[in-house]
Scaffold this motif. Structure first.
Motif, PDB file in Angstrom:
ATOM      1  N   LEU A 265       4.953  -6.305 -10.267  1.00  0.00           N
ATOM      2  CA  LEU A 265       4.263  -5.067  -9.906  1.00  0.00           C
ATOM      3  C   LEU A 265       3.137  -5.332  -8.911  1.00  0.00           C
ATOM      4  CD1 LEU A 265       4.067  -3.313 -13.392  1.00  0.00           C
ATOM      5  CD2 LEU A 265       5.602  -2.806 -11.497  1.00  0.00           C
ATOM      6  N   LEU A 266       2.416  -6.422  -9.087  1.00  0.00           N
ATOM      7  CA  LEU A 266       1.341  -6.739  -8.150  1.00  0.00           C
ATOM      8  C   LEU A 266       1.888  -7.007  -6.754  1.00  0.00           C
ATOM      9  CD1 LEU A 266      -1.032  -9.028 -10.267  1.00  0.00           C
ATOM     10  CD2 LEU A 266      -1.505  -6.729  -9.440  1.00  0.00           C
ATOM     11  N   ASN A 267       3.018  -7.708  -6.678  1.00  0.00           N
ATOM     12  CA  ASN A 267       3.601  -8.003  -5.369  1.00  0.00           C
ATOM     13  C   ASN A 267       4.129  -6.749  -4.687  1.00  0.00           C
ATOM     14  OD1 ASN A 267       3.028 -10.684  -5.758  1.00  0.00           O
ATOM     15  ND2 ASN A 267       5.091 -11.256  -6.378  1.00  0.00           N
ATOM     16  N   ILE A 268       4.660  -5.811  -5.474  1.00  0.00           N
ATOM     17  CA  ILE A 268       5.152  -4.564  -4.892  1.00  0.00           C
ATOM     18  C   ILE A 268       4.014  -3.787  -4.244  1.00  0.00           C
ATOM     19  CG2 ILE A 268       6.092  -2.286  -5.493  1.00  0.00           C
ATOM     20  CD1 ILE A 268       7.846  -3.659  -7.540  1.00  0.00           C
ATOM     21  N   THR A 269       2.854  -3.788  -4.887  1.00  0.00           N
ATOM     22  CA  THR A 269       1.728  -2.980  -4.404  1.00  0.00           C
ATOM     23  C   THR A 269       0.797  -3.735  -3.470  1.00  0.00           C
ATOM     24  OG1 THR A 269       0.398  -3.601  -6.347  1.00  0.00           O
ATOM     25  CG2 THR A 269       1.767  -1.630  -6.520  1.00  0.00           C
ATOM     26  N   SER A 270       1.030  -5.017  -3.249  1.00  0.00           N
ATOM     27  CA  SER A 270       0.082  -5.798  -2.444  1.00  0.00           C
ATOM     28  C   SER A 270       0.009  -5.293  -1.006  1.00  0.00           C
ATOM     29  CB  SER A 270       0.476  -7.281  -2.459  1.00  0.00           C
ATOM     30  OG  SER A 270       1.771  -7.455  -1.912  1.00  0.00           O
ATOM     31  N   SER A 271       1.140  -4.852  -0.457  1.00  0.00           N
ATOM     32  CA  SER A 271       1.127  -4.378   0.932  1.00  0.00           C
ATOM     33  C   SER A 271       0.382  -3.069   1.080  1.00  0.00           C
ATOM     34  CB  SER A 271       2.563  -4.210   1.441  1.00  0.00           C
ATOM     35  OG  SER A 271       3.250  -3.253   0.663  1.00  0.00           O
ATOM     36  N   ALA A 272       0.224  -2.323  -0.014  1.00  0.00           N
ATOM     37  CA  ALA A 272      -0.525  -1.076   0.048  1.00  0.00           C
ATOM     38  C   ALA A 272      -1.999  -1.279  -0.284  1.00  0.00           C
ATOM     39  CB  ALA A 272       0.075  -0.055  -0.920  1.00  0.00           C
ATOM     40  N   ARG A 273      -2.332  -2.405  -0.924  1.00  0.00           N
ATOM     41  CA  ARG A 273      -3.717  -2.636  -1.341  1.00  0.00           C
ATOM     42  C   ARG A 273      -4.514  -3.465  -0.347  1.00  0.00           C
ATOM     43  NH1 ARG A 273      -3.883  -5.835  -5.857  1.00  0.00           N
ATOM     44  NH2 ARG A 273      -1.683  -6.378  -5.723  1.00  0.00           N
ATOM     45  N   PHE A 274      -3.852  -4.360   0.357  1.00  0.00           N
ATOM     46  CA  PHE A 274      -4.553  -5.264   1.262  1.00  0.00           C
ATOM     47  C   PHE A 274      -4.153  -4.975   2.701  1.00  0.00           C
ATOM     48  CE2 PHE A 274      -4.096  -7.589  -2.755  1.00  0.00           C
ATOM     49  CZ  PHE A 274      -5.432  -7.812  -3.053  1.00  0.00           C
ATOM     50  N   GLU A 275      -5.085  -5.169   3.589  1.00  0.00           N
ATOM     51  CA  GLU A 275      -4.822  -4.938   5.003  1.00  0.00           C
ATOM     52  C   GLU A 275      -3.994  -6.078   5.580  1.00  0.00           C
ATOM     53  OE1 GLU A 275      -8.502  -4.452   6.986  1.00  0.00           O
ATOM     54  OE2 GLU A 275      -9.012  -2.565   5.986  1.00  0.00           O
ATOM     55  N   GLY A 276      -3.202  -5.732   6.577  1.00  0.00           N
ATOM     56  CA  GLY A 276      -2.385  -6.737   7.228  1.00  0.00           C
ATOM     57  C   GLY A 276      -1.352  -6.095   8.128  1.00  0.00           C
ATOM     58  N   SER A 277      -0.667  -6.921   8.890  1.00  0.00           N
ATOM     59  CA  SER A 277       0.322  -6.406   9.833  1.00  0.00           C
ATOM     60  C   SER A 277       1.522  -5.805   9.119  1.00  0.00           C
ATOM     61  CB  SER A 277       0.790  -7.532  10.764  1.00  0.00           C
ATOM     62  OG  SER A 277       1.332  -8.609  10.010  1.00  0.00           O
ATOM     63  N   LEU A 278       1.783  -6.226   7.870  1.00  0.00           N
ATOM     64  CA  LEU A 278       2.910  -5.702   7.108  1.00  0.00           C
ATOM     65  C   LEU A 278       2.484  -4.633   6.118  1.00  0.00           C
ATOM     66  CD1 LEU A 278       4.888  -8.994   6.368  1.00  0.00           C
ATOM     67  CD2 LEU A 278       5.276  -7.326   8.177  1.00  0.00           C
ATOM     68  N   ASN A 279       1.298  -4.080   6.291  1.00  0.00           N
ATOM     69  CA  ASN A 279       0.815  -3.045   5.394  1.00  0.00           C
ATOM     70  C   ASN A 279       1.732  -1.834   5.446  1.00  0.00           C
ATOM     71  OD1 ASN A 279      -1.012  -0.480   4.906  1.00  0.00           O
ATOM     72  ND2 ASN A 279      -1.956  -2.179   3.836  1.00  0.00           N
ATOM     73  N   MET A 280       2.057  -1.311   4.280  1.00  0.00           N
ATOM     74  CA  MET A 280       2.979  -0.188   4.207  1.00  0.00           C
ATOM     75  C   MET A 280       2.559   0.744   3.083  1.00  0.00           C
ATOM     76  SD  MET A 280       6.330  -1.787   2.321  1.00  0.00           S
ATOM     77  CE  MET A 280       6.936  -0.167   1.887  1.00  0.00           C
ATOM     78  N   ASP A 281       3.077   1.947   3.148  1.00  0.00           N
ATOM     79  CA  ASP A 281       2.802   2.957   2.137  1.00  0.00           C
ATOM     80  C   ASP A 281       3.823   2.827   1.014  1.00  0.00           C
ATOM     81  OD1 ASP A 281       3.010   5.927   1.036  1.00  0.00           O
ATOM     82  OD2 ASP A 281       1.090   5.685   2.056  1.00  0.00           O
TER      83      ASP A 281
END
Length: 342
Positions: A265-281
Motif C-alpha cells: 500500500l505504501l508503494n502504491i501511494t508513494s508516487s502521489a505523496r512524494f514529488e518527482g518526475s514520476l508523480n501521478m494521481d
C-alpha cells in the motif's frame, strides 16, 4: 496535495492497518529530517496542536506538533483495537475514529453485513464524514479487510457501499485478504463468495491478496535465513521485517505477512505523496488499468521482498525502453521502434 482516508474493518484489516501506520511513520521519519509538516505527511496524517482546546490543525510548513492518522477503525470485537490503543501507536488515534462492539459477527457474512451494518450505519457514516471534513482535497478511500471473517467480509462490504453512497465522486481502492484453502473458518468460502458480489459493484479498484501466498513467501524466506549459510541474514528494512527486531525478535506471528501488505500500500501511494518526475494521481490507477467498471481486480506485485545484509543493491536508473507498436510508419527501420527515455 491530496489526502486519503484509510478505513480498517475487522480483525485482519486492523492488524494490517496497524503495520501500515507503523511503516508510514518510519518512512516519513526517514525522509523528513527537518520535522516540518509538509504535503507528503498531510496525505495520511493531520498535524494537530494539542495545546489548543479545540485541537485545531496546524498549517503546512510549520513544525510537527501531534500527528493524527486519517483513519477509521471498525471492528465488532474489541481485542485488536484495544491492543492498538495500548501499543506505541496509541497517540495516533483518538476515540472519534473508533467503532467497536463486544460480540463479534460469528464468522457470518449476513450478521456483519445486515445486522451490524444496519445497527451501526449512522455511526459509521458520521465517522467517515468527520474524517473527510479534515481533508482539504479528499482523493481516495483505502478499505482494508478480509474476505473470510464475518466482520471483514460482511461489514467491510457494507462500509464500501456506504462510501459509494456518501462519497460517489471519491475513488475507492479496496485491499482484500482472501483466505487460504487450509483456513480454519468453515464459513470463509461462503463469506468470500458473498463479498465478491459487493466488491464487483461498489469498488473502483480491488487489490486481492491471497493469504496462502503470504504464508508461503514468509516460510520460504524464513527457511532460507535459518539455513545457517553465511551471508543469508536479512536486512531489518526489508518488506517482511518492520525494522524493529527481526524474524526471531519481538515480531508477532502475522507481522511478517502484514508487513508485505503494508509495504504494498505504501508503494502504491508513494508516487502521489512524494514529488518527482514520476508523480501521478491515484485516480490514474483506475483510469489506466481498469478497462471496464466491473473488471477492476488488479494483480499486485512487490519486489524485492527482502535484501540480504551483505548485498549492495545498486540504485535504479531512470531509463526504460518502450516498444512503439503498429502505428509507426512502415518505412521506418527496426531501430526506430523503440524510444529511449533518460
Amino acid at each position: 496535495m491530496t489526502q486519503s482516508v484509510v478505513v480498517q474493518v475487522g480483525q485482519c484489516g486492523n492488524q494490517v492497518g496497524c503495520r501500515f501506520w507503523d511503516l508510514a511513520l518510519r518512512e516519513h521519519a526517514h525522509v523528513n529530517k527537518t520535522g516540518v509538516y509538509d504535503d507528503a505527511l498531510s496525505s495520511f496524517f493531520r498535524n494537530v496542536d494539542s495545546r489548543k482546546s479545540d485541537g485545531g490543525a496546524c498549517g503546512f510548513g510549520g513544525r510537527i506538533q501531534h500527528l493524527k492518522a486519517r483513519a477509521v477503525l471498525v471492528d465488532m470485537e474489541e481485542g485488536v483495537v484495544n491492543e492498538i490503543l495500548q501499543g506505541p501507536l496509541s497517540e495516533v488515534f483518538d476515540s472519534t475514529q473508533l467503532l467497536t462492539d463486544v460480540s463479534g459477527s460469528g464468522n457470518n457474512w449476513a450478521v456483519g453485513h445486515m445486522s451490524y451494518g444496519s445497527v451501526y450505519r449512522e455511526q459509521i457514516v458520521d465517522k467517515l464524514r468527520k474524517a473527510a471534513e479534515h481533508c482539504d482535497c479528499l482523493q481516495c478511500f483505502f478499505l482494508i479487510h478480509s474476505m473470510g471473517g464475518g466482520t471483514g467480509s460482511g461489514l467491510g462490504t457494507r462500509v464500501l457501499s456506504l462510501l459509494e453512497e456518501e462519497f460517489p465522486e471519491v475513488c475507492r481502492i479496496v485491499t482484500s485478504v482472501y483466505p487460504s484453502p487450509e483456513d480454519d473458518v468453515i464459513t470463509s468460502p461462503y463469506n468470500s463468495v458473498l463479498a465478491m458480489k459487493e466488491l464487483s459493484e461498489h469498488a473502483d479498484c480491488v487489490i486481492p491478496v491471497e493469504n496462502q501466498s503470504l504464508v508461503d513467501i514468509v516460510n520460504k524466506i524464513k527457511h532460507m535465513s535459518d539455513g545457517g549459510k553465511p551471508g543469508l541474514t536479512i536486512r531489518k528494512d526489508s518488506s517482511i521485517i518492520s525494522g524493529q527486531g527481526g524474524l526471531r525478535g519481538a515480531e508477532k506471528p502475522f507481522d511478517a505477512m502484514n508487513n508485505i501488505v503494508a509495504n504494498l500500500l505504501l508503494n502504491i501511494t508513494s508516487s502521489a505523496r512524494f514529488e518527482g518526475s514520476l508523480n501521478m494521481d491515484l485516480n490514474e490507477i483506475a483510469m489506466n488499468l481498469v478497462p471496464f467498471p466491473r473488471l477492476h481486480y488488479l494483480v499486485p506485485s512487490l519486489t524485492p521482498l527482502y535484501t540480504l545484509a551483505d548485498v549492495s543493491v545498486p540504485t535504479r536508473r531512470s531509463a526504460v525502453w518502450l516498444p512503439m507498436p503498429l502505428y509507426l510508419p512502415h518505412s521506418c527501420c527496426d531501430s526506430c521502434r523503440a524510444v529511449y527515455y533518460s
